[in-house]
Design a protein around this motif. Structure first.
Motif, PDB file in Angstrom:
ATOM      1  N   THR A 500       0.845  -1.194   0.000  1.00 40.65           N
ATOM      2  CA  THR A 500       0.000   0.000   0.000  1.00 40.65           C
ATOM      3  C   THR A 500       0.877   1.238   0.000  1.00 40.65           C
ATOM      4  OG1 THR A 500      -0.091  -0.034   2.407  1.00 40.65           O
ATOM      5  CG2 THR A 500      -1.848  -1.193   1.251  1.00 40.65           C
ATOM      6  N   HIS A 501       0.257   2.393  -0.063  1.00 41.31           N
ATOM      7  CA  HIS A 501       0.968   3.671  -0.077  1.00 41.31           C
ATOM      8  C   HIS A 501       0.703   4.383   1.234  1.00 41.31           C
ATOM      9  CE1 HIS A 501       2.229   7.675  -1.433  1.00 41.31           C
ATOM     10  NE2 HIS A 501       2.946   7.017  -2.367  1.00 41.31           N
ATOM     11  N   GLU A 502       1.639   5.180   1.674  1.00 42.04           N
ATOM     12  CA  GLU A 502       1.428   5.883   2.933  1.00 42.04           C
ATOM     13  C   GLU A 502       0.256   6.851   2.843  1.00 42.04           C
ATOM     14  OE1 GLU A 502       4.663   9.456   2.320  1.00 42.04           O
ATOM     15  OE2 GLU A 502       5.159   7.771   3.598  1.00 42.04           O
ATOM     16  N   SER A 503      -0.200   7.113   1.599  1.00 46.46           N
ATOM     17  CA  SER A 503      -1.366   7.982   1.462  1.00 46.46           C
ATOM     18  C   SER A 503      -2.607   7.335   2.089  1.00 46.46           C
ATOM     19  CB  SER A 503      -1.636   8.306   0.000  1.00 46.46           C
ATOM     20  OG  SER A 503      -1.868   7.120  -0.740  1.00 46.46           O
ATOM     21  N   LEU A 504      -2.616   5.958   2.190  1.00 48.70           N
ATOM     22  CA  LEU A 504      -3.736   5.280   2.856  1.00 48.70           C
ATOM     23  C   LEU A 504      -3.808   5.729   4.310  1.00 48.70           C
ATOM     24  CD1 LEU A 504      -6.022   3.192   2.901  1.00 48.70           C
ATOM     25  CD2 LEU A 504      -4.298   1.424   3.335  1.00 48.70           C
ATOM     26  N   LEU A 505      -2.639   5.795   4.958  1.00 44.57           N
ATOM     27  CA  LEU A 505      -2.609   6.273   6.339  1.00 44.57           C
ATOM     28  C   LEU A 505      -3.000   7.746   6.411  1.00 44.57           C
ATOM     29  CD1 LEU A 505       0.722   4.532   7.396  1.00 44.57           C
ATOM     30  CD2 LEU A 505      -1.566   3.877   8.126  1.00 44.57           C
ATOM     31  N   ASN A 506      -2.522   8.506   5.405  1.00 48.07           N
ATOM     32  CA  ASN A 506      -2.821   9.941   5.401  1.00 48.07           C
ATOM     33  C   ASN A 506      -4.318  10.188   5.193  1.00 48.07           C
ATOM     34  OD1 ASN A 506      -0.109  10.453   5.747  1.00 48.07           O
ATOM     35  ND2 ASN A 506       0.297  10.644   3.552  1.00 48.07           N
ATOM     36  N   HIS A 507      -4.921   9.398   4.281  1.00 48.84           N
ATOM     37  CA  HIS A 507      -6.347   9.572   4.009  1.00 48.84           C
ATOM     38  C   HIS A 507      -7.193   9.376   5.285  1.00 48.84           C
ATOM     39  CE1 HIS A 507      -6.649  10.360  -0.234  1.00 48.84           C
ATOM     40  NE2 HIS A 507      -5.845   9.319  -0.534  1.00 48.84           N
ATOM     41  N   LEU A 508      -6.778   8.428   6.073  1.00 47.96           N
ATOM     42  CA  LEU A 508      -7.549   8.129   7.274  1.00 47.96           C
ATOM     43  C   LEU A 508      -6.997   8.831   8.513  1.00 47.96           C
ATOM     44  CD1 LEU A 508      -8.166   4.306   6.720  1.00 47.96           C
ATOM     45  CD2 LEU A 508      -9.760   6.185   6.340  1.00 47.96           C
ATOM     46  N   GLY A 509      -5.852   9.519   8.338  1.00 47.81           N
ATOM     47  CA  GLY A 509      -5.272  10.256   9.458  1.00 47.81           C
ATOM     48  C   GLY A 509      -4.897   9.372  10.619  1.00 47.81           C
ATOM     49  N   ALA A 510      -4.239   8.255  10.319  1.00 45.53           N
ATOM     50  CA  ALA A 510      -3.889   7.302  11.367  1.00 45.53           C
ATOM     51  C   ALA A 510      -2.444   6.878  11.208  1.00 45.53           C
ATOM     52  CB  ALA A 510      -4.799   6.091  11.296  1.00 45.53           C
ATOM     53  N   ASP A 511      -1.816   6.485  12.328  1.00 44.11           N
ATOM     54  CA  ASP A 511      -0.456   5.944  12.298  1.00 44.11           C
ATOM     55  C   ASP A 511      -0.446   4.429  12.132  1.00 44.11           C
ATOM     56  OD1 ASP A 511       0.557   8.491  12.735  1.00 44.11           O
ATOM     57  OD2 ASP A 511       0.462   8.272  14.925  1.00 44.11           O
ATOM     58  N   ARG A 512      -1.565   3.820  12.451  1.00 39.56           N
ATOM     59  CA  ARG A 512      -1.629   2.357  12.352  1.00 39.56           C
ATOM     60  C   ARG A 512      -3.043   1.960  11.958  1.00 39.56           C
ATOM     61  NH1 ARG A 512       0.110   1.389  16.863  1.00 39.56           N
ATOM     62  NH2 ARG A 512       2.219   0.648  16.445  1.00 39.56           N
ATOM     63  N   LEU A 513      -3.138   1.004  11.028  1.00 44.68           N
ATOM     64  CA  LEU A 513      -4.425   0.497  10.561  1.00 44.68           C
ATOM     65  C   LEU A 513      -4.397  -1.026  10.567  1.00 44.68           C
ATOM     66  CD1 LEU A 513      -4.948   2.827   7.457  1.00 44.68           C
ATOM     67  CD2 LEU A 513      -6.037   3.068   9.689  1.00 44.68           C
ATOM     68  N   GLN A 514      -5.607  -1.614  10.666  1.00 47.36           N
ATOM     69  CA  GLN A 514      -5.753  -3.057  10.537  1.00 47.36           C
ATOM     70  C   GLN A 514      -6.611  -3.334   9.314  1.00 47.36           C
ATOM     71  OE1 GLN A 514      -4.138  -5.085  12.591  1.00 47.36           O
ATOM     72  NE2 GLN A 514      -3.436  -3.390  13.911  1.00 47.36           N
TER      73      GLN A 514
END
Length: 573
Positions: A500-514
């Motif tokens: 994935t791209h770090e933009s996924l984290l940016n889109h959701l505004g999170a440091d960690r996702l499951q």
């Protein structure tokens, strides 16, 4: 009302059971009491008999057994009186001589005895002496006070009394040791008793002591089991030797005509009913009816020294169980009070259960008509009912969304928009924060990011990279090739390895996702894409769809999504 009825039935059964068990306990205790009375009667008799038996054995070897005249016999009075004072159950001491002479000292301890022997009022003892003078029997009677001072003397004239033919004398002759006669009537004193005897084998003379059986009656009176109880002791000849009314044991049928009371002379209806209904003559213990009452009867043999008697105890059941009845009544009052207090509580609890169930039944009525738009909103303090309401609401939402999904499949002709709408529906059902849909390209060598969906809708400017299906170092590619769904953790350190791209984290505004990944297959079982549900949580254990039933639902929805993709691919071909 059924709950209240059950409470009332429970209270009644509990009260009845408690009464039955209490009655059983008291009846058992009563039977133990009867056994105890039998033991006390034996002990009472032996307590009276044993000292007297020892006394008779000793005095049968004393000089009085060889005294030939009244003068020498009277010298033994202090010893005889000391014995009688030490043993109050002894009414008289006597010696029967083999030559038919006789010597006896009696206790004068009642007005009846004073009158019976014509004694002065201060007399305490009376002595009768029979001896032969010139071959003729001479009968003399002497009166003494408590200090053995002579108060008077009478010449009683001729007598035919011969001790050697008396049963007590003959019993001693045929016995080798101290023995006891069966109960008989002491004619001179009007009482029932036994005589303890022993013979001096050298002279043939017999020493005897008379014991009344008043101690047996006293034992019965002391152990009276209830106010109306009937208690007596009778011999094998059916002669009553002890009872609760000892004054009635000796019957006077005419002037100077006394006899021992017979069972047949009692004229007692209860005792008569007992013997008529008794299944056994002895050792019986059973209930019977008399005078409209229920009685318990006990008739058992008791072995006393010298004879066998029978102990008869009859008592009304209601008197024996009076304490049990009191406890029963108290128990019933307590049970009624508990039931009365429990009824409001039962009604409250029943209402707490019935009210939300009625609401749930009313709010689920639209479901019968295939109307899934009305929300099920029921609250209850009972966990099971609340769980049922929550599950029902969840089911309604799932069916509603499935119906909406089916409508979307049947109505939407724009394939990209169809996939977006289906992705949005799956996000809603799975309570995810976002979803990422990869579609296998026509050459089947790359996974193309087709749709990125969040709670705010579809995102077109995501710039996610394509993934080569042979680049198995990437976690998403591995998940594509798997047959089962997987859980992946996405953070800034792992964006390159997950694909994935770090933009996924940016889109959701999170440091960690499951991410929960679901491989998509067509009807032939070939992989056609990958569906990822994104959750903004720190731990995989916080993902809602980890529950097996929930995950199966989401897996079915992704299967519908795969079917839609496969159908579109078929139209394109």
């Amino acid at each position: 009302m059924v709950f209240v009825a059950l409470l009332l039935i429970f209270g009644a059964v509990l009260g009845w059971f408690h009464h039955q068990k209490t009655s059983d306990i008291f009846l058992s205790s009563s039977k133990e009491l009867f056994d105890q009375i039998a033991r006390e009667i034996n002990n009472s008799f032996y307590f009276s008999y044993n000292p007297v038996s020892t006394t008779v054995r000793l005095l049968s070897q004393s000089p009085i057994m060889r005294d030939q005249d009244m003068e020498n016999r009277l010298k033994r009075l202090p010893i005889l009186v000391s014995v009688m004072e030490a043993q109050p159950e002894v009414t008289s001491l006597e010696v029967g001589y083999s030559d038919t002479e006789f010597f006896i000292i009696r206790r004068l301890d009642s007005d009846y005895m004073l009158k019976r022997f014509g004694a002065p009022e201060t007399a305490a003892y009376v002595v009768d002496n029979i001896e032969r003078v010139d071959g003729q029997p001479v009968f003399s009677r002497l009166y003494y006070d408590a200090s053995l001072a002579l108060l008077g003397e009478k010449d009683m004239g001729f007598t035919s009394y011969n001790p050697t033919i008396r049963p007590w004398y003959r019993l001693a002759v045929y016995s080798q040791d101290v023995t006891t006669t069966s109960p008989y009537l002491y004619y001179f004193i009007g009482k029932v008793g036994v005589t303890v005897v022993n013979q001096d084998k050298d002279t043939g003379n017999v020493f005897a002591a008379d014991i009344t059986l008043e101690s047996l009656s006293n034992t019965l009176i002391k152990n009276k089991v209830s106010p109306s109880s009937q208690m007596l002791i009778y011999t094998n000849d059916e002669e009553v030797v002890a009872s609760l009314n000892p004054d009635n044991i000796v019957v006077e049928s005419g002037p100077d005509n006394l006899s021992i009371l017979k069972l047949s002379d009692l004229n007692n209806q209860v005792i008569s009913d007992f013997f008529q209904q008794s299944p056994k003559p002895n050792n019986s213990n059973f209930f019977f009816d008399s005078g409209g009452q229920r009685w318990i009867g006990v008739n058992r043999p008791i072995t006393l020294v010298g004879f066998t008697a029978h102990l008869l105890i009859l008592a009304p059941e209601h008197e024996l169980l009076q304490t049990a009845y009191t406890i029963r009544n108290q128990s019933m009052l307590i049970s009624i009070a508990i039931v009365l207090l429990a009824i409001p509580a039962a009604l409250f609890i029943a209402n707490q259960m019935a009210r939300p169930l009625r609401q749930l039944s009313e709010q689920t009525q639209p479901l019968h008509k295939m109307n899934f738009d009305q929300k099920v909103n029921v609250t209850s303090s009972i966990r099971d009912i609340q769980t049922l309401a929550s599950v029902t609401e969840f089911m309604r939402m799932m069916i509603q969304q499935l119906v909406r999904l089916i409508k979307t499949l049947s109505q939407e002709e724009n394939h990209p928009r169809l996939l977006e709408q289906m992705t949005g529906e799956i996000i809603s059902i799975s309570q995810a924060d976002g979803a990422l849909l990869y579609v296998l390209d026509e050459n089947a060598d790359q996974l193309i990011p087709h749709c990125f969906y969040t709670q705010q809708g579809c995102k077109s400017n995501h710039s996610f990279p394509r993934l080569g299906v042979n680049d198995r170092d990437l976690e998403l590619v591995k998940a594509f090739h798997e047959d089962e769904d997987r859980i992946l953790e996405i953070n800034y350190e792992r964006v390159s390895t997950t694909g994935t791209h770090e933009s996924l984290l940016n889109h959701l505004g999170a440091d960690r996702l499951q991410a929960a990944t679901f491989p998509l297959e067509n009807r032939q079982g070939k992989k056609i894409g990958l569906f990822c549900l994104i959750y903004q949580v720190d731990s995989a254990s916080d993902i809602p769809i980890l529950h097996a039933d929930y995950k199966a639902l989401v897996r079915s929805l992704t299967g519908i999504l795969a079917t839609a993709m496969d159908q579109q691919a078929g139209r394109g071909n």
